[in-house]
Design a protein around this motif. Structure first.
Motif, PDB file in Angstrom:
ATOM      1  N   GLY A 160      -9.836 -69.668  26.190  1.00  0.00           N
ATOM      2  CA  GLY A 160      -8.783 -68.768  26.454  1.00  0.00           C
ATOM      3  C   GLY A 160      -9.394 -67.449  27.339  1.00  0.00           C
ATOM      4  O   GLY A 160     -10.503 -67.254  27.448  1.00  0.00           O
ATOM      5  N   GLY A 161      -8.323 -66.589  27.774  1.00  0.00           N
ATOM      6  CA  GLY A 161      -8.548 -65.339  28.250  1.00  0.00           C
ATOM      7  C   GLY A 161      -7.402 -64.838  28.892  1.00  0.00           C
ATOM      8  O   GLY A 161      -6.246 -65.390  28.666  1.00  0.00           O
ATOM      9  N   LEU A 162      -7.457 -63.974  29.967  1.00  0.00           N
ATOM     10  CA  LEU A 162      -6.449 -63.101  30.679  1.00  0.00           C
ATOM     11  C   LEU A 162      -6.392 -63.857  32.162  1.00  0.00           C
ATOM     12  O   LEU A 162      -7.379 -64.060  32.853  1.00  0.00           O
ATOM     13  CB  LEU A 162      -6.861 -61.676  30.973  1.00  0.00           C
ATOM     14  N   VAL A 163      -5.241 -64.394  32.510  1.00  0.00           N
ATOM     15  CA  VAL A 163      -4.933 -64.936  33.808  1.00  0.00           C
ATOM     16  C   VAL A 163      -3.834 -64.570  34.388  1.00  0.00           C
ATOM     17  O   VAL A 163      -2.804 -64.043  33.518  1.00  0.00           O
ATOM     18  CB  VAL A 163      -4.847 -66.567  33.448  1.00  0.00           C
TER      19      VAL A 163
ATOM     20  N   ARG B 299      -8.344 -73.902  30.943  1.00  0.00           N
ATOM     21  CA  ARG B 299      -8.783 -75.105  30.281  1.00  0.00           C
ATOM     22  C   ARG B 299      -9.247 -74.798  28.805  1.00  0.00           C
ATOM     23  O   ARG B 299     -10.052 -74.215  28.905  1.00  0.00           O
ATOM     24  CB  ARG B 299      -9.857 -76.131  31.036  1.00  0.00           C
ATOM     25  N   LEU B 300      -8.584 -75.098  27.904  1.00  0.00           N
ATOM     26  CA  LEU B 300      -8.996 -74.962  26.378  1.00  0.00           C
ATOM     27  C   LEU B 300      -9.676 -76.242  26.019  1.00  0.00           C
ATOM     28  O   LEU B 300      -9.252 -77.089  26.551  1.00  0.00           O
ATOM     29  CB  LEU B 300      -7.704 -74.517  25.741  1.00  0.00           C
ATOM     30  N   SER B 301     -10.617 -75.935  25.212  1.00  0.00           N
ATOM     31  CA  SER B 301     -11.570 -76.960  24.423  1.00  0.00           C
ATOM     32  C   SER B 301     -11.563 -76.781  22.904  1.00  0.00           C
ATOM     33  O   SER B 301     -11.088 -75.646  22.193  1.00  0.00           O
ATOM     34  CB  SER B 301     -12.964 -77.100  25.032  1.00  0.00           C
ATOM     35  N   CYS B 302     -11.672 -77.891  22.412  1.00  0.00           N
ATOM     36  CA  CYS B 302     -11.681 -77.795  20.996  1.00  0.00           C
ATOM     37  C   CYS B 302     -12.724 -78.972  20.621  1.00  0.00           C
ATOM     38  O   CYS B 302     -12.524 -80.118  20.736  1.00  0.00           O
ATOM     39  CB  CYS B 302     -10.356 -78.031  20.227  1.00  0.00           C
ATOM     40  N   ALA B 303     -13.979 -78.650  20.098  1.00  0.00           N
ATOM     41  CA  ALA B 303     -14.874 -79.619  19.655  1.00  0.00           C
ATOM     42  C   ALA B 303     -14.781 -79.761  18.213  1.00  0.00           C
ATOM     43  O   ALA B 303     -14.494 -78.885  17.161  1.00  0.00           O
ATOM     44  CB  ALA B 303     -16.232 -79.248  19.756  1.00  0.00           C
TER      45      ALA B 303
ATOM     46  N   MET C 248      -4.363 -75.947  31.494  1.00  0.00           N
ATOM     47  CA  MET C 248      -2.850 -75.317  31.614  1.00  0.00           C
ATOM     48  C   MET C 248      -2.787 -74.881  33.058  1.00  0.00           C
ATOM     49  O   MET C 248      -3.713 -74.257  33.394  1.00  0.00           O
ATOM     50  CB  MET C 248      -2.914 -74.031  30.603  1.00  0.00           C
ATOM     51  N   ASN C 249      -1.846 -75.158  33.549  1.00  0.00           N
ATOM     52  CA  ASN C 249      -1.618 -74.870  34.960  1.00  0.00           C
ATOM     53  C   ASN C 249      -0.170 -74.176  35.228  1.00  0.00           C
ATOM     54  O   ASN C 249       0.717 -74.135  34.283  1.00  0.00           O
ATOM     55  CB  ASN C 249      -1.461 -76.118  35.882  1.00  0.00           C
TER      56      ASN C 249
END
Length: 114
Positions: free
Chosen positions: A8-11, A18-22, A81-82
């Motif tokens: 996540g972050g500021l956009v 692009r989020l990830s989850c391991a 996420m676009n």
């Protein structure tokens, strides 16, 4: 076991993340995985799902802009996420579908703002 989302972050509006989850194999293998989000002052909501075979489903609010995928070899689920909008500002979580309470992690904050 808590599932930890990252990326996540500021956009700015119109931007991408692009989020990830391991996930550990025992939680991930042959299971439908999903992404959820909780905006300030709102209930947590489901937004995307992917089966072990790769079939996907999306909430109407994100359809066409967010794409869920998974890498079964890495036990990882992703959320591309676009065309992000300010309304996408939320904490994003991954979990199984149906979710398990014990799997909720802290999530990753996504803020869409100019």
């Amino acid at each position: 076991v808590q599932l930890q989302a990252s990326g996540g972050g500021l956009v700015q509006p119109g931007g991408s993340l692009r989020l990830s989850c391991a996930v550990s194999g025992s939680i991930f293998n042959s299971k439908t995985m999903g992404w959820y989000r909780q905006a300030p002052g709102k209930r947590r909501e489901w937004i995307a799902a992917i089966t072990s075979g790769g079939s996907t489903n999306y909430a109407d609010s994100v359809k066409g802009r967010l794409t869920i995928s998974r890498d079964n070899a890495k036990n990882t689920v992703y959320l591309q996420m676009n065309s992000l909008k300010p309304d996408d500002t939320a904490v994003y979580y991954c979990n199984r579908i149906p979710f398990r309470y014990e799997y909720w992690g802290q999530g990753t904050q996504v803020t869409v703002s100019s």
